[in-house]
Design a protein around this motif. Structure first.
Motif, short mmCIF file in Angstrom:
data_model
loop_
_atom_site.label_atom_id
_atom_site.label_comp_id
_atom_site.label_asym_id
_atom_site.label_seq_id
_atom_site.Cartn_x
_atom_site.Cartn_y
_atom_site.Cartn_z
N THR A 65 55.74 139.47 59.74
CA THR A 65 57.04 139.67 59.73
C THR A 65 57.05 141.38 59.91
N SER A 113 63.23 138.51 62.99
CA SER A 113 61.99 139.49 62.24
C SER A 113 62.39 140.73 62.99
N HIS A 135 60.42 135.44 53.68
CA HIS A 135 60.40 136.12 55.00
C HIS A 135 61.59 136.89 54.90
#
Length: 385
Positions: free
Chosen positions: A74, A231, A288
């Motif tokens: 990420t 991302s 995330h």
């Protein structure tokens, strides 16, 4: 007593710059190499250093903390969002047309030659160890021909290459977004592109899930475009704000917060493994998004790069690791998996464990550095002159 002489770092810096290639945006933020170095170390540690899944206590905590290093991908994506979009924002500000031929040429010579070489290096090893020459060759040809970027491909051949699919999808999507918004003013475009990259993937994820289609690396690599595009969103946002002069020096104070948040995200993975009640909250999605926010904060150092140096992001060794990170990423995991398959479980044998972890860690780093220095760097310099 004779006074100690100050250490001359100028020669070290010159030596490091010999590993560098001019960026496309005519700017060079040294600390970005350091962020890239952190990202690749997180990924490599998460792939190479493992624990017995039945372990408990501190071993489980350490193992899950290291295993959470997959968030380094990420960080890579967010960094790409910044670096790749910055020239687009500059052209938009100056009302210059997009030079798509030059753009795609630079992307091709950066991504494809190391990828192709890694396939050529790894293919004979896969065939020698596992047989199935035709199956592995067929998968390799799909990567070399570009088919793997269009349709799902088997994950039995170096599964880390899934992120290359996501990168290429972003390379294609970004200029399309700028072309669509070419008549929209700069600040509105910043928020439209950021919002699109952030929200559309979220909606797409729910649609895929509703139809029983999930992201997967095995047996087939399925990245489910555009799910992973979020991302890149924060990187594109920071690049646009930077180019528009919307980031004052105080924004750089968010940079240290990014370091703290990134470390906390890793630690939370370890803590949640020990506390079942927390595990229900600390989902992969939460991890995330925390990594995305941390990466965005790290990019805020562009407002005051000197502060990034004070926080260690410009250490020569870390920048060097960042420079060879792409080649290392492509080569690091497969030898480790081969050793684990051939040697079997460590079963508490520390020497065996270190052989299966440190040998591919050091060995692939050395090979990656050689590939970068002798192969990738000359190609980049030739096509960026």
């Amino acid at each position: 007593m004779e006074k100690s002489k100050p250490i001359d770092t100028s020669s070290r810096l010159r030596s490091l710059e010999s590993w560098h290639v001019a960026p496309s945006n005519s700017q060079n933020f040294d600390f970005l190499d350091g962020i890239r170095g952190i990202a690749i170390l997180l990924v490599v540690f998460s792939h190479l250093f493992y624990i017995n899944p039945e372990s408990t206590g501190i071993v489980q905590f350490v193992g899950q903390t290291i295993g959470a290093g997959h968030i380094g991908v990420t960080v890579f994506f967010t960094l790409s969002g910044f670096l790749i979009s910055l020239p687009f924002w500059k052209n938009k500000t100056l009302d210059r047309p997009l030079n798509l031929k030059n753009y795609f040429s630079r992307r091709f010579w950066k991504i494809y030659p190391p990828l192709a070489l890694s396939i050529i290096i790894l293919l004979p090893c896969y065939v020698w160890l596992y047989g199935d020459a035709w199956d592995y060759t067929a998968i390799a040809l799909k990567w070399l021909s570009g088919v793997a970027w269009l349709i799902p491909v088997s994950g039995m051949f170096n599964p880390v290459m899934w992120s290359m699919i996501v990168e290429v999808h972003f390379y294609i999507l970004l200029p399309l977004l700028f072309l669509l918004l070419r008549k929209v003013n700069d600040q509105t475009s910043i928020w439209l592109i950021f919002g699109s990259l952030l929200l559309v993937p979220l909606v797409a994820k729910f649609i895929y899930a509703a139809n029983g289609v999930e992201f997967a690396l095995h047996p087939m690599i399925r990245v489910n475009f555009p799910v992973k595009m979020d991302s890149f969103a924060a990187g594109v946002l920071i690049a646009g704000m930077y180019q528009q002069g919307l980031l004052n020096a105080r924004v750089a104070l968010l940079g240290p917060l990014g370091i703290i948040l990134l470390a906390s995200t890793l630690l939370m993975a370890g803590v949640s493994a020990m506390l079942p009640s927390l595990a229900a909250f600390w989902t992969p999605d939460v991890s995330h998004y925390c990594a995305m926010i941390a990466s965005a904060c790290l990019l805020c150092f562009v407002a005051n790069p000197l502060l990034a140096a004070n926080w260690g992001l410009c250490f020569g060794w870390l920048r060097w690791v960042g420079l060879v990170s792409y080649e290392w990423y492509l080569l690091h995991q497969a030898p480790h998996l081969w050793l684990r398959d051939s040697m079997g479980p460590a079963e508490g044998n520390i020497l065996k464990y270190l052989t299966m972890t440190l040998l591919p860690f050091i060995g692939t780093l050395v090979i990656a550095a050689a590939v970068y220095w002798k192969y990738s760097l000359p190609i980049l310099r030739k096509h960026r002159t």
